[in-house]
Design an enzyme around this catalytic site. Structure first.
Site, PDB file in Angstrom:
ATOM      1  N   ASP A 151       0.848  -1.200   0.000  1.00  0.00           N
ATOM      2  CA  ASP A 151       0.000   0.000   0.000  1.00  0.00           C
ATOM      3  C   ASP A 151       0.883   1.250   0.000  1.00  0.00           C
ATOM      4  OD1 ASP A 151      -2.276   1.872   0.924  1.00  0.00           O
ATOM      5  OD2 ASP A 151      -3.281  -0.068   0.886  1.00  0.00           O
ATOM      6  N   HIS A 177      -3.202   6.247   3.439  1.00  0.00           N
ATOM      7  CA  HIS A 177      -4.118   5.144   3.135  1.00  0.00           C
ATOM      8  C   HIS A 177      -3.632   3.834   3.762  1.00  0.00           C
ATOM      9  CE1 HIS A 177      -5.788   2.102   0.161  1.00  0.00           C
ATOM     10  NE2 HIS A 177      -6.876   2.817   0.384  1.00  0.00           N
ATOM     11  N   SER A 192     -11.291  -0.601  -0.314  1.00  0.00           N
ATOM     12  CA  SER A 192      -9.996  -0.732   0.378  1.00  0.00           C
ATOM     13  C   SER A 192     -10.207  -1.113   1.831  1.00  0.00           C
ATOM     14  CB  SER A 192      -9.243   0.600   0.360  1.00  0.00           C
ATOM     15  OG  SER A 192      -8.701   0.872  -0.894  1.00  0.00           O
TER      16      SER A 192
END
Ligand SMILES: [Ca+2]
Length: 594
Positions: free
Chosen positions: A149, A183, A383
Protein backbone atom coordinates in the site's frame (compact mmCIF):
# COMPACT_ATOMS: atom_id res chain seq x y z
CA UNK A 1 8.60 -5.17 -25.18
CA UNK A 2 8.76 -1.45 -24.63
CA UNK A 3 5.04 -0.95 -25.06
CA UNK A 4 4.39 -3.91 -22.79
CA UNK A 5 6.51 -2.39 -20.06
CA UNK A 6 4.72 0.90 -20.38
CA UNK A 7 1.37 -0.72 -20.06
CA UNK A 8 2.37 -2.60 -16.96
CA UNK A 9 3.23 0.66 -15.36
CA UNK A 10 -0.32 1.83 -15.56
CA UNK A 11 -1.41 4.14 -12.83
CA UNK A 12 -3.35 2.78 -9.94
CA UNK A 13 -6.65 4.06 -8.86
CA UNK A 14 -6.84 4.67 -5.17
CA UNK A 15 -9.90 3.14 -3.62
CA UNK A 16 -10.79 5.03 -0.52
CA UNK A 17 -13.71 7.15 -1.58
CA UNK A 18 -13.24 10.02 0.74
CA UNK A 19 -15.97 11.14 3.05
CA UNK A 20 -17.13 14.58 2.13
CA UNK A 21 -16.66 17.20 4.80
CA UNK A 22 -19.56 17.14 7.17
CA UNK A 23 -21.37 20.29 8.10
CA UNK A 24 -19.61 22.19 10.78
CA UNK A 25 -20.15 20.76 14.20
CA UNK A 26 -19.93 22.43 17.54
CA UNK A 27 -17.97 19.53 18.95
CA UNK A 28 -16.58 20.05 22.39
CA UNK A 29 -12.87 19.66 22.84
CA UNK A 30 -12.02 16.05 23.60
CA UNK A 31 -11.75 15.41 27.29
CA UNK A 32 -8.72 13.67 28.59
CA UNK A 33 -9.54 10.19 29.79
CA UNK A 34 -8.72 8.86 33.20
CA UNK A 35 -6.54 5.83 32.64
CA UNK A 36 -8.58 2.67 31.93
CA UNK A 37 -11.92 4.50 32.10
CA UNK A 38 -14.05 5.36 29.09
CA UNK A 39 -15.02 8.93 28.32
CA UNK A 40 -18.33 8.95 30.14
CA UNK A 41 -16.98 7.31 33.25
CA UNK A 42 -14.00 9.66 33.27
CA UNK A 43 -16.38 12.59 33.08
CA UNK A 44 -18.56 11.24 35.88
CA UNK A 45 -15.60 10.62 38.16
CA UNK A 46 -14.31 14.14 37.57
CA UNK A 47 -17.75 15.58 38.26
CA UNK A 48 -17.89 13.75 41.57
CA UNK A 49 -21.08 11.84 40.82
CA UNK A 50 -22.31 9.60 43.63
CA UNK A 51 -24.60 7.15 41.81
CA UNK A 52 -23.91 3.54 40.95
CA UNK A 53 -23.26 2.48 37.35
CA UNK A 54 -23.49 -0.71 35.43
CA UNK A 55 -20.00 -1.20 34.00
CA UNK A 56 -18.09 -3.77 31.99
CA UNK A 57 -14.69 -4.48 33.46
CA UNK A 58 -12.06 -6.24 31.45
CA UNK A 59 -9.12 -7.95 33.05
CA UNK A 60 -5.88 -9.63 32.18
CA UNK A 61 -6.18 -13.26 31.17
CA UNK A 62 -6.23 -14.59 34.72
CA UNK A 63 -7.77 -11.58 36.43
CA UNK A 64 -11.43 -12.54 36.69
CA UNK A 65 -11.25 -14.48 40.00
CA UNK A 66 -9.32 -11.69 41.70
CA UNK A 67 -11.67 -9.05 40.36
CA UNK A 68 -14.67 -11.05 41.54
CA UNK A 69 -13.16 -11.29 45.01
CA UNK A 70 -12.49 -7.56 45.09
CA UNK A 71 -16.04 -6.71 44.07
CA UNK A 72 -17.61 -9.14 46.51
CA UNK A 73 -15.46 -7.79 49.34
CA UNK A 74 -17.05 -4.41 48.71
CA UNK A 75 -20.52 -5.96 48.30
CA UNK A 76 -20.83 -4.99 44.66
CA UNK A 77 -23.20 -6.97 42.51
CA UNK A 78 -21.63 -8.96 39.66
CA UNK A 79 -24.25 -9.09 36.96
CA UNK A 80 -22.69 -11.18 34.23
CA UNK A 81 -19.50 -12.99 33.40
CA UNK A 82 -18.04 -12.71 29.89
CA UNK A 83 -15.50 -15.46 30.13
CA UNK A 84 -14.40 -15.42 26.50
CA UNK A 85 -13.29 -11.82 26.75
CA UNK A 86 -12.01 -11.91 30.34
CA UNK A 87 -14.63 -9.45 31.43
CA UNK A 88 -17.64 -9.12 33.63
CA UNK A 89 -20.46 -6.68 34.10
CA UNK A 90 -21.01 -5.28 37.58
CA UNK A 91 -22.70 -2.45 39.45
CA UNK A 92 -20.11 -0.13 40.95
CA UNK A 93 -20.46 3.32 42.57
CA UNK A 94 -18.81 6.05 40.50
CA UNK A 95 -16.77 7.06 43.54
CA UNK A 96 -15.02 3.70 43.53
CA UNK A 97 -14.25 3.41 39.83
CA UNK A 98 -10.90 5.12 39.87
CA UNK A 99 -9.68 2.99 42.73
CA UNK A 100 -10.92 -0.11 40.99
CA UNK A 101 -9.13 0.88 37.79
CA UNK A 102 -5.82 0.97 39.65
CA UNK A 103 -5.92 -2.74 40.38
CA UNK A 104 -3.15 -4.22 38.25
CA UNK A 105 -5.31 -6.95 36.74
CA UNK A 106 -7.99 -4.52 35.53
CA UNK A 107 -7.46 -3.53 31.90
CA UNK A 108 -10.39 -1.22 31.28
CA UNK A 109 -13.77 -0.16 32.60
CA UNK A 110 -16.59 0.86 30.29
CA UNK A 111 -20.15 1.88 30.89
CA UNK A 112 -22.55 -0.88 29.88
CA UNK A 113 -25.28 -0.40 27.23
CA UNK A 114 -25.24 3.36 27.32
CA UNK A 115 -21.77 3.34 25.86
CA UNK A 116 -23.10 1.46 22.89
CA UNK A 117 -25.55 4.24 22.17
CA UNK A 118 -22.73 6.75 22.37
CA UNK A 119 -20.74 4.69 19.97
CA UNK A 120 -23.62 4.52 17.56
CA UNK A 121 -24.18 8.23 17.55
CA UNK A 122 -20.54 8.98 17.02
CA UNK A 123 -20.15 6.18 14.56
CA UNK A 124 -17.39 3.92 13.40
CA UNK A 125 -17.00 1.97 16.57
CA UNK A 126 -19.11 -1.06 15.75
CA UNK A 127 -16.69 -2.93 13.52
CA UNK A 128 -15.85 -5.81 15.82
CA UNK A 129 -19.42 -5.97 17.06
CA UNK A 130 -20.98 -6.35 13.65
CA UNK A 131 -18.42 -9.05 12.81
CA UNK A 132 -19.68 -10.98 15.84
CA UNK A 133 -16.40 -10.43 17.70
CA UNK A 134 -15.90 -9.48 21.34
CA UNK A 135 -13.90 -6.30 21.88
CA UNK A 136 -10.87 -7.97 23.38
CA UNK A 137 -10.19 -11.16 21.47
CA UNK A 138 -9.36 -13.03 19.33
CA UNK A 139 -6.54 -10.97 17.87
CA UNK A 140 -4.80 -12.96 15.16
CA UNK A 141 -1.84 -13.84 17.37
CA UNK A 142 0.90 -15.68 15.48
CA UNK A 143 -0.32 -14.61 12.04
CA UNK A 144 1.62 -12.37 9.64
CA UNK A 145 0.02 -9.93 7.20
CA UNK A 146 1.80 -8.19 4.32
CA UNK A 147 0.25 -4.83 3.47
CA UNK A 148 1.13 -3.61 -0.02
CA UNK A 149 0.00 0.00 0.00
CA UNK A 150 1.15 3.58 0.60
CA UNK A 151 3.23 2.63 3.63
CA UNK A 152 2.69 2.96 7.34
CA UNK A 153 3.32 5.56 10.00
CA UNK A 154 4.49 3.95 13.20
CA UNK A 155 2.62 4.58 16.42
CA UNK A 156 1.22 3.01 19.57
CA UNK A 157 -1.63 1.40 17.61
CA UNK A 158 0.93 -0.99 16.14
CA UNK A 159 3.49 -0.94 18.95
CA UNK A 160 6.26 -3.41 18.15
CA UNK A 161 4.30 -5.53 15.69
CA UNK A 162 5.91 -4.11 12.53
CA UNK A 163 8.29 -6.79 11.30
CA UNK A 164 9.67 -4.87 8.36
CA UNK A 165 9.13 -1.93 6.03
CA UNK A 166 10.22 -2.22 2.41
CA UNK A 167 9.92 0.68 0.00
CA UNK A 168 9.16 -0.73 -3.44
CA UNK A 169 8.95 2.73 -4.93
CA UNK A 170 12.70 2.61 -4.23
CA UNK A 171 13.25 -0.93 -5.43
CA UNK A 172 12.35 -2.72 -2.23
CA UNK A 173 14.78 -1.01 0.11
CA UNK A 174 14.45 -1.95 3.77
CA UNK A 175 13.91 1.39 5.44
CA UNK A 176 12.22 3.39 8.19
CA UNK A 177 8.40 3.24 8.02
CA UNK A 178 6.57 6.20 6.50
CA UNK A 179 3.24 6.87 4.84
CA UNK A 180 3.04 9.97 2.69
CA UNK A 181 -0.56 9.39 1.71
CA UNK A 182 -2.14 7.89 4.82
CA UNK A 183 -4.12 5.14 3.14
CA UNK A 184 -1.81 2.31 4.15
CA UNK A 185 -1.83 3.30 7.81
CA UNK A 186 -5.62 3.31 7.81
CA UNK A 187 -5.72 -0.11 6.17
CA UNK A 188 -3.18 -1.37 8.70
CA UNK A 189 -5.29 0.05 11.51
CA UNK A 190 -8.39 -1.77 10.34
CA UNK A 191 -6.43 -5.01 10.07
CA UNK A 192 -4.39 -4.78 13.23
CA UNK A 193 -4.67 -1.49 15.14
CA UNK A 194 -4.99 -2.19 18.86
CA UNK A 195 -7.24 0.78 19.63
CA UNK A 196 -4.96 1.98 22.40
CA UNK A 197 -5.52 5.62 21.41
CA UNK A 198 -9.31 5.31 21.77
CA UNK A 199 -9.62 3.02 24.76
CA UNK A 200 -10.20 0.26 22.19
CA UNK A 201 -13.20 1.94 20.62
CA UNK A 202 -11.47 1.85 17.23
CA UNK A 203 -9.77 -1.49 17.68
CA UNK A 204 -8.93 -3.37 14.50
CA UNK A 205 -10.02 -6.87 13.57
CA UNK A 206 -6.76 -8.67 14.37
CA UNK A 207 -4.90 -6.46 16.87
CA UNK A 208 -2.33 -9.14 17.71
CA UNK A 209 -1.30 -9.85 14.12
CA UNK A 210 2.20 -8.96 12.92
CA UNK A 211 2.68 -6.70 9.93
CA UNK A 212 5.15 -6.48 7.08
CA UNK A 213 4.62 -3.30 5.08
CA UNK A 214 5.59 -2.86 1.44
CA UNK A 215 5.26 0.66 0.12
CA UNK A 216 4.18 0.93 -3.52
CA UNK A 217 1.97 4.05 -3.59
CA UNK A 218 3.18 7.63 -3.39
CA UNK A 219 1.91 10.60 -1.38
CA UNK A 220 -1.00 10.96 -3.82
CA UNK A 221 -2.06 7.34 -3.54
CA UNK A 222 -0.69 6.31 -6.88
CA UNK A 223 1.90 3.80 -7.91
CA UNK A 224 2.91 1.34 -10.56
CA UNK A 225 1.79 -2.17 -11.36
CA UNK A 226 5.39 -3.31 -11.63
CA UNK A 227 6.20 -2.17 -8.12
CA UNK A 228 3.19 -4.08 -6.82
CA UNK A 229 4.27 -7.18 -8.67
CA UNK A 230 7.77 -6.86 -7.24
CA UNK A 231 6.33 -6.55 -3.77
CA UNK A 232 4.11 -9.62 -4.22
CA UNK A 233 7.02 -11.60 -5.58
CA UNK A 234 9.22 -10.56 -2.70
CA UNK A 235 6.63 -11.66 -0.18
CA UNK A 236 6.06 -14.95 -2.00
CA UNK A 237 9.76 -15.72 -2.20
CA UNK A 238 10.41 -14.90 1.44
CA UNK A 239 7.13 -16.13 2.88
CA UNK A 240 8.72 -18.44 5.45
CA UNK A 241 11.48 -16.09 6.54
CA UNK A 242 9.07 -13.17 6.90
CA UNK A 243 6.34 -15.30 8.45
CA UNK A 244 3.66 -14.05 6.09
CA UNK A 245 0.28 -15.76 5.75
CA UNK A 246 -1.80 -13.04 4.11
CA UNK A 247 -1.33 -10.31 1.50
CA UNK A 248 -3.66 -7.31 1.59
CA UNK A 249 -4.14 -5.50 -1.74
CA UNK A 250 -6.39 -2.49 -1.28
CA UNK A 251 -5.54 -1.24 -4.76
CA UNK A 252 -5.95 -2.11 -8.40
CA UNK A 253 -6.33 -0.90 -11.96
CA UNK A 254 -8.81 -1.49 -14.77
CA UNK A 255 -8.71 -4.95 -16.23
CA UNK A 256 -6.78 -4.62 -19.45
CA UNK A 257 -6.44 -8.22 -20.55
CA UNK A 258 -7.61 -11.70 -19.64
CA UNK A 259 -6.50 -12.99 -16.27
CA UNK A 260 -4.41 -15.65 -17.94
CA UNK A 261 -2.00 -13.01 -19.17
CA UNK A 262 -2.53 -10.22 -16.65
CA UNK A 263 0.84 -10.04 -14.86
CA UNK A 264 -0.62 -8.72 -11.65
CA UNK A 265 -3.10 -11.59 -11.60
CA UNK A 266 -0.32 -14.02 -12.25
CA UNK A 267 1.69 -12.67 -9.34
CA UNK A 268 -1.35 -13.10 -7.15
CA UNK A 269 -1.96 -16.66 -8.34
CA UNK A 270 1.68 -17.53 -7.64
CA UNK A 271 1.40 -16.15 -4.14
CA UNK A 272 -1.69 -18.25 -3.50
CA UNK A 273 0.03 -21.35 -4.86
CA UNK A 274 2.78 -20.69 -2.34
CA UNK A 275 0.17 -20.86 0.39
CA UNK A 276 -0.51 -17.17 0.95
CA UNK A 277 -4.09 -15.93 1.27
CA UNK A 278 -4.46 -12.91 -1.00
CA UNK A 279 -7.27 -10.45 -0.33
CA UNK A 280 -8.01 -7.85 -3.03
CA UNK A 281 -10.37 -4.91 -3.38
CA UNK A 282 -13.18 -5.19 -5.92
CA UNK A 283 -12.92 -1.47 -6.75
CA UNK A 284 -15.03 1.62 -6.14
CA UNK A 285 -16.44 1.97 -9.62
CA UNK A 286 -19.88 0.46 -9.13
CA UNK A 287 -21.74 3.57 -10.25
CA UNK A 288 -21.99 4.68 -13.85
CA UNK A 289 -21.04 8.36 -13.98
CA UNK A 290 -23.44 8.93 -16.86
CA UNK A 291 -26.53 7.51 -15.20
CA UNK A 292 -25.71 7.58 -11.52
CA UNK A 293 -26.95 3.99 -11.35
CA UNK A 294 -25.08 1.00 -9.98
CA UNK A 295 -23.85 -1.16 -12.80
CA UNK A 296 -21.89 -4.27 -13.56
CA UNK A 297 -18.44 -5.33 -14.69
CA UNK A 298 -16.53 -2.76 -12.66
CA UNK A 299 -14.25 -5.22 -10.86
CA UNK A 300 -10.61 -4.24 -11.24
CA UNK A 301 -7.33 -6.12 -11.45
CA UNK A 302 -6.12 -7.99 -9.41
CA UNK A 303 -9.65 -8.57 -8.13
CA UNK A 304 -10.11 -10.71 -11.24
CA UNK A 305 -7.62 -13.28 -9.94
CA UNK A 306 -9.75 -16.33 -9.30
CA UNK A 307 -7.80 -17.47 -6.26
CA UNK A 308 -7.84 -14.04 -4.66
CA UNK A 309 -10.55 -13.22 -2.18
CA UNK A 310 -12.17 -10.22 -3.85
CA UNK A 311 -14.06 -7.91 -1.54
CA UNK A 312 -16.84 -5.39 -2.10
CA UNK A 313 -18.02 -2.77 0.38
CA UNK A 314 -21.06 -2.94 2.64
CA UNK A 315 -22.54 -0.09 4.63
CA UNK A 316 -23.30 -0.99 8.23
CA UNK A 317 -24.88 2.32 9.24
CA UNK A 318 -22.81 2.13 12.40
CA UNK A 319 -24.97 -0.56 13.96
CA UNK A 320 -23.99 -4.07 14.90
CA UNK A 321 -27.29 -5.28 13.51
CA UNK A 322 -26.96 -6.91 10.10
CA UNK A 323 -30.49 -6.45 8.81
CA UNK A 324 -29.98 -2.73 8.12
CA UNK A 325 -26.81 -3.29 6.09
CA UNK A 326 -26.71 -2.51 2.38
CA UNK A 327 -24.15 -2.96 -0.37
CA UNK A 328 -22.55 0.40 -1.16
CA UNK A 329 -23.47 1.71 -4.60
CA UNK A 330 -19.83 2.44 -5.40
CA UNK A 331 -18.77 -1.14 -4.72
CA UNK A 332 -17.67 -2.70 -8.01
CA UNK A 333 -19.84 -5.52 -9.33
CA UNK A 334 -18.87 -8.50 -11.43
CA UNK A 335 -18.51 -10.22 -13.73
CA UNK A 336 -14.89 -9.68 -14.67
CA UNK A 337 -14.01 -8.30 -18.08
CA UNK A 338 -12.73 -10.79 -20.65
CA UNK A 339 -13.17 -13.84 -18.46
CA UNK A 340 -16.72 -13.22 -17.20
CA UNK A 341 -15.93 -14.74 -13.84
CA UNK A 342 -18.19 -14.20 -10.89
CA UNK A 343 -16.78 -11.58 -8.54
CA UNK A 344 -16.67 -10.19 -5.90
CA UNK A 345 -16.43 -13.20 -3.60
CA UNK A 346 -18.03 -11.43 -0.68
CA UNK A 347 -18.53 -7.98 0.80
CA UNK A 348 -17.45 -6.55 4.16
CA UNK A 349 -18.02 -3.41 6.21
CA UNK A 350 -16.15 -0.72 4.31
CA UNK A 351 -18.07 2.50 4.78
CA UNK A 352 -17.33 5.13 7.38
CA UNK A 353 -14.67 3.04 9.08
CA UNK A 354 -12.42 4.69 11.63
CA UNK A 355 -8.80 3.59 11.93
CA UNK A 356 -5.31 4.88 12.60
CA UNK A 357 -4.22 8.15 11.02
CA UNK A 358 -0.78 8.87 9.62
CA UNK A 359 -0.39 12.39 10.97
CA UNK A 360 2.19 13.51 8.46
CA UNK A 361 0.20 12.24 5.50
CA UNK A 362 -1.58 14.08 2.71
CA UNK A 363 -4.95 12.76 3.84
CA UNK A 364 -4.52 13.92 7.41
CA UNK A 365 -2.99 17.28 6.63
CA UNK A 366 -5.18 18.26 3.68
CA UNK A 367 -8.47 16.69 4.72
CA UNK A 368 -9.15 17.74 8.31
CA UNK A 369 -12.82 16.75 7.97
CA UNK A 370 -11.73 13.11 7.85
CA UNK A 371 -10.14 13.27 11.28
CA UNK A 372 -11.68 11.57 14.28
CA UNK A 373 -10.29 12.35 17.74
CA UNK A 374 -6.98 13.55 16.25
CA UNK A 375 -5.47 10.07 16.09
CA UNK A 376 -7.86 8.52 13.57
CA UNK A 377 -9.37 8.96 10.12
CA UNK A 378 -12.76 7.96 8.80
CA UNK A 379 -12.66 6.54 5.25
CA UNK A 380 -14.95 4.69 2.86
CA UNK A 381 -14.25 2.16 0.18
CA UNK A 382 -13.54 -1.38 -0.88
CA UNK A 383 -10.00 -0.73 0.38
CA UNK A 384 -11.40 -0.64 3.87
CA UNK A 385 -13.60 -3.69 3.29
CA UNK A 386 -10.55 -5.58 2.03
CA UNK A 387 -8.67 -4.76 5.21
CA UNK A 388 -11.58 -6.03 7.30
CA UNK A 389 -11.44 -9.35 5.46
CA UNK A 390 -7.65 -9.59 5.80
CA UNK A 391 -8.05 -9.13 9.54
CA UNK A 392 -10.75 -11.79 9.56
CA UNK A 393 -8.46 -14.18 7.71
CA UNK A 394 -5.86 -13.63 10.42
CA UNK A 395 -8.42 -14.73 13.00
CA UNK A 396 -9.35 -17.77 10.91
CA UNK A 397 -5.70 -18.79 10.66
CA UNK A 398 -5.18 -18.24 14.35
CA UNK A 399 -8.03 -20.71 14.91
CA UNK A 400 -6.55 -23.18 12.41
CA UNK A 401 -3.18 -22.47 10.87
CA UNK A 402 -3.27 -25.59 8.69
CA UNK A 403 -5.94 -24.28 6.34
CA UNK A 404 -5.02 -23.63 2.71
CA UNK A 405 -5.95 -20.38 0.96
CA UNK A 406 -8.71 -22.18 -0.93
CA UNK A 407 -10.15 -23.56 2.29
CA UNK A 408 -10.05 -20.12 3.88
CA UNK A 409 -11.87 -18.64 0.92
CA UNK A 410 -14.50 -21.37 0.94
CA UNK A 411 -15.11 -20.87 4.66
CA UNK A 412 -15.49 -17.12 4.20
CA UNK A 413 -18.02 -17.56 1.40
CA UNK A 414 -19.88 -20.37 3.13
CA UNK A 415 -20.36 -18.50 6.40
CA UNK A 416 -21.05 -15.08 4.86
CA UNK A 417 -24.36 -13.50 5.78
CA UNK A 418 -26.39 -12.49 2.70
CA UNK A 419 -27.29 -8.81 2.54
CA UNK A 420 -30.71 -7.59 1.44
CA UNK A 421 -31.76 -4.40 -0.29
CA UNK A 422 -34.44 -1.89 0.72
CA UNK A 423 -37.14 -4.16 -0.70
CA UNK A 424 -35.90 -7.11 1.33
CA UNK A 425 -34.50 -8.97 -1.66
CA UNK A 426 -31.05 -10.48 -1.59
CA UNK A 427 -28.51 -8.65 -3.66
CA UNK A 428 -27.42 -10.89 -6.51
CA UNK A 429 -24.18 -12.79 -6.41
CA UNK A 430 -22.43 -10.41 -8.80
CA UNK A 431 -23.08 -7.61 -6.33
CA UNK A 432 -22.31 -9.21 -2.97
CA UNK A 433 -20.71 -12.57 -3.73
CA UNK A 434 -22.28 -14.93 -1.25
CA UNK A 435 -22.82 -12.22 1.39
CA UNK A 436 -21.11 -10.06 3.99
CA UNK A 437 -18.20 -11.40 5.98
CA UNK A 438 -19.07 -13.22 9.18
CA UNK A 439 -15.94 -13.41 11.29
CA UNK A 440 -17.60 -15.22 14.18
CA UNK A 441 -19.03 -17.93 11.93
CA UNK A 442 -15.86 -18.33 9.90
CA UNK A 443 -13.76 -18.76 13.04
CA UNK A 444 -16.25 -21.31 14.35
CA UNK A 445 -15.95 -23.42 11.21
CA UNK A 446 -12.16 -23.10 11.08
CA UNK A 447 -11.80 -24.14 14.70
CA UNK A 448 -13.83 -27.29 14.06
CA UNK A 449 -11.88 -28.54 11.06
CA UNK A 450 -9.39 -31.37 11.41
CA UNK A 451 -7.01 -30.78 8.54
CA UNK A 452 -5.33 -34.15 9.07
CA UNK A 453 -8.39 -35.98 7.76
CA UNK A 454 -7.90 -37.72 4.42
CA UNK A 455 -8.82 -35.96 1.23
CA UNK A 456 -12.50 -36.41 0.32
CA UNK A 457 -13.47 -37.40 3.85
CA UNK A 458 -15.54 -35.51 6.41
CA UNK A 459 -13.27 -33.20 8.38
CA UNK A 460 -15.60 -31.30 10.70
CA UNK A 461 -15.09 -32.37 14.30
CA UNK A 462 -18.60 -31.51 15.42
CA UNK A 463 -21.97 -30.50 14.13
CA UNK A 464 -22.34 -26.77 13.62
CA UNK A 465 -25.43 -24.63 13.44
CA UNK A 466 -25.32 -22.71 10.16
CA UNK A 467 -26.26 -19.37 11.58
CA UNK A 468 -24.69 -16.66 13.70
CA UNK A 469 -26.33 -14.45 16.29
CA UNK A 470 -25.23 -10.83 16.09
CA UNK A 471 -26.83 -8.16 18.24
CA UNK A 472 -29.54 -10.61 19.22
CA UNK A 473 -30.46 -11.38 15.63
CA UNK A 474 -29.85 -14.86 14.20
CA UNK A 475 -28.87 -14.80 10.54
CA UNK A 476 -28.35 -17.87 8.36
CA UNK A 477 -25.05 -18.41 6.60
CA UNK A 478 -24.97 -18.36 2.81
CA UNK A 479 -24.07 -22.07 2.92
CA UNK A 480 -22.79 -21.88 -0.61
CA UNK A 481 -19.68 -21.00 -2.52
CA UNK A 482 -19.06 -19.88 -6.08
CA UNK A 483 -16.76 -22.26 -7.92
CA UNK A 484 -15.91 -21.37 -11.48
CA UNK A 485 -19.20 -19.95 -12.71
CA UNK A 486 -21.46 -22.11 -10.61
CA UNK A 487 -22.99 -21.69 -7.22
CA UNK A 488 -22.36 -24.82 -5.24
CA UNK A 489 -24.90 -25.63 -2.58
CA UNK A 490 -24.26 -28.20 0.09
CA UNK A 491 -21.82 -29.05 2.85
CA UNK A 492 -18.81 -28.00 0.83
CA UNK A 493 -16.73 -26.97 3.80
CA UNK A 494 -17.56 -30.09 5.81
CA UNK A 495 -15.46 -32.31 3.57
CA UNK A 496 -11.76 -32.11 2.83
CA UNK A 497 -12.28 -31.56 -0.87
CA UNK A 498 -9.24 -31.98 -3.12
CA UNK A 499 -9.44 -28.26 -3.78
CA UNK A 500 -8.95 -27.57 -0.07
CA UNK A 501 -5.90 -29.76 0.31
CA UNK A 502 -4.05 -28.52 -2.77
CA UNK A 503 -3.34 -25.01 -3.87
CA UNK A 504 -4.93 -25.35 -7.27
CA UNK A 505 -6.30 -22.26 -8.94
CA UNK A 506 -9.76 -21.53 -7.57
CA UNK A 507 -12.45 -22.63 -10.00
CA UNK A 508 -10.07 -24.30 -12.43
CA UNK A 509 -10.95 -27.93 -11.82
CA UNK A 510 -14.19 -29.08 -13.43
CA UNK A 511 -13.98 -32.54 -11.93
CA UNK A 512 -14.75 -31.53 -8.40
CA UNK A 513 -18.08 -32.92 -7.30
CA UNK A 514 -20.07 -31.55 -4.46
CA UNK A 515 -23.68 -31.04 -3.68
CA UNK A 516 -25.62 -29.51 -6.50
CA UNK A 517 -23.17 -27.43 -8.43
CA UNK A 518 -25.08 -26.71 -11.58
CA UNK A 519 -26.43 -23.35 -10.62
CA UNK A 520 -24.91 -20.87 -12.96
CA UNK A 521 -24.40 -17.53 -11.34
CA UNK A 522 -25.98 -15.38 -13.99
CA UNK A 523 -29.10 -15.94 -15.98
CA UNK A 524 -30.12 -15.78 -19.57
CA UNK A 525 -30.11 -12.53 -21.42
CA UNK A 526 -33.81 -12.14 -20.88
CA UNK A 527 -33.56 -12.59 -17.16
CA UNK A 528 -30.48 -10.64 -16.31
CA UNK A 529 -29.65 -10.58 -12.65
CA UNK A 530 -28.87 -6.94 -12.59
CA UNK A 531 -32.36 -5.57 -12.70
CA UNK A 532 -34.41 -3.37 -14.87
CA UNK A 533 -32.41 -0.17 -14.65
CA UNK A 534 -29.32 -1.59 -16.22
CA UNK A 535 -29.42 -2.57 -19.84
CA UNK A 536 -26.38 -4.61 -20.68
CA UNK A 537 -24.74 -3.61 -23.88
CA UNK A 538 -25.89 -0.04 -23.76
CA UNK A 539 -22.95 2.20 -23.13
CA UNK A 540 -25.15 4.79 -21.46
CA UNK A 541 -25.97 2.59 -18.54
CA UNK A 542 -23.00 0.56 -17.61
CA UNK A 543 -19.91 1.14 -15.66
CA UNK A 544 -17.44 0.61 -18.43
CA UNK A 545 -18.75 3.60 -20.29
CA UNK A 546 -16.83 5.68 -17.80
CA UNK A 547 -13.76 7.47 -19.00
CA UNK A 548 -12.35 7.25 -15.52
CA UNK A 549 -12.31 3.50 -15.54
CA UNK A 550 -11.98 2.30 -19.05
CA UNK A 551 -11.93 5.03 -21.59
CA UNK A 552 -13.46 4.57 -24.98
CA UNK A 553 -10.19 4.70 -26.80
CA UNK A 554 -8.63 2.12 -24.61
CA UNK A 555 -11.61 -0.17 -24.91
CA UNK A 556 -11.68 0.14 -28.64
CA UNK A 557 -8.05 -0.70 -29.07
CA UNK A 558 -7.79 -3.43 -26.50
CA UNK A 559 -11.08 -5.01 -27.18
CA UNK A 560 -12.03 -5.14 -30.77
CA UNK A 561 -15.73 -5.16 -31.26
CA UNK A 562 -17.10 -7.59 -28.74
CA UNK A 563 -16.66 -10.48 -26.45
CA UNK A 564 -19.27 -13.13 -25.89
CA UNK A 565 -20.15 -15.45 -23.16
CA UNK A 566 -23.10 -17.67 -22.77
CA UNK A 567 -24.13 -19.77 -19.85
CA UNK A 568 -26.81 -22.39 -19.79
CA UNK A 569 -29.03 -21.91 -16.81
CA UNK A 570 -29.92 -25.15 -15.15
CA UNK A 571 -32.32 -25.01 -12.26
CA UNK A 572 -30.85 -22.17 -10.27
CA UNK A 573 -31.96 -22.25 -6.71
CA UNK A 574 -34.22 -19.35 -5.90
CA UNK A 575 -33.60 -19.90 -2.25
CA UNK A 576 -29.88 -19.51 -2.60
CA UNK A 577 -29.62 -16.71 -5.06
CA UNK A 578 -32.77 -14.75 -4.47
CA UNK A 579 -32.99 -12.49 -7.45
CA UNK A 580 -31.56 -14.92 -9.94
CA UNK A 581 -34.20 -15.92 -12.44
CA UNK A 582 -34.49 -19.45 -13.70
CA UNK A 583 -35.26 -20.88 -17.09
CA UNK A 584 -33.43 -23.53 -19.02
CA UNK A 585 -31.30 -22.62 -21.96
CA UNK A 586 -29.67 -19.38 -22.80
CA UNK A 587 -28.86 -17.31 -25.76
CA UNK A 588 -25.83 -15.98 -23.97
CA UNK A 589 -24.86 -12.42 -23.37
CA UNK A 590 -23.03 -10.30 -25.83
CA UNK A 591 -20.90 -7.45 -24.68
CA UNK A 592 -20.18 -4.84 -27.23
CA UNK A 593 -17.66 -2.16 -26.70
CA UNK A 594 -19.02 1.37 -26.57
CA1 LIG B 1 -25.72 -2.57 10.59
Amino acid sequence: MISKTLRLRSTFIFFAALVLPATATNAQPPQRLISKLDARLSSSVRAGHTDTRRVIIRTTSNGIPRLTDALKANRHFVRRLHSTINALTAHVPVAELEGLSRLPFVESISEDAIVRAEQTSSGGSTLRGTLGLPVQSPGGYGVGVAIIDSGLEEGPEFADRIDGFYDFTLGGKLTVPSDGYGHGTHVAGLIAGNGVLSDQRYRGVAPKARLTVLKVLDENGQGYTSDVINAIEFVTKHKSRLGIDIINLSLGHPILEPAATDPLVQAVEAAVRAGIVVVAAAGNVGVSPSTGQPGYAGVLSPGNARSAITVGSARTFDTNLRSDDRVADYSSRGPTWYDAWAKPDLVAPGHGLVAAAAKSSTLYVNQPALRVDDAYLRLNGTSMATAVVSGTVALILQANHALTPNAVKAILQFTALPVRDDQGARYDVLTQGTGSVNAAGAIEVAAHIDSSKAVSSWWLTSTLDPWTVIDGQATSWAESIVWHDAASVGPVVAVNEPAWSENIVWGSDDNIVWGSSDNIVWGSSDNIVWGSNIVWGSDDNIVWGSNIVWGNTLLGSVYGSSITWGMAVDDPSQTVWGTLNGGAGSTGLVLTSP
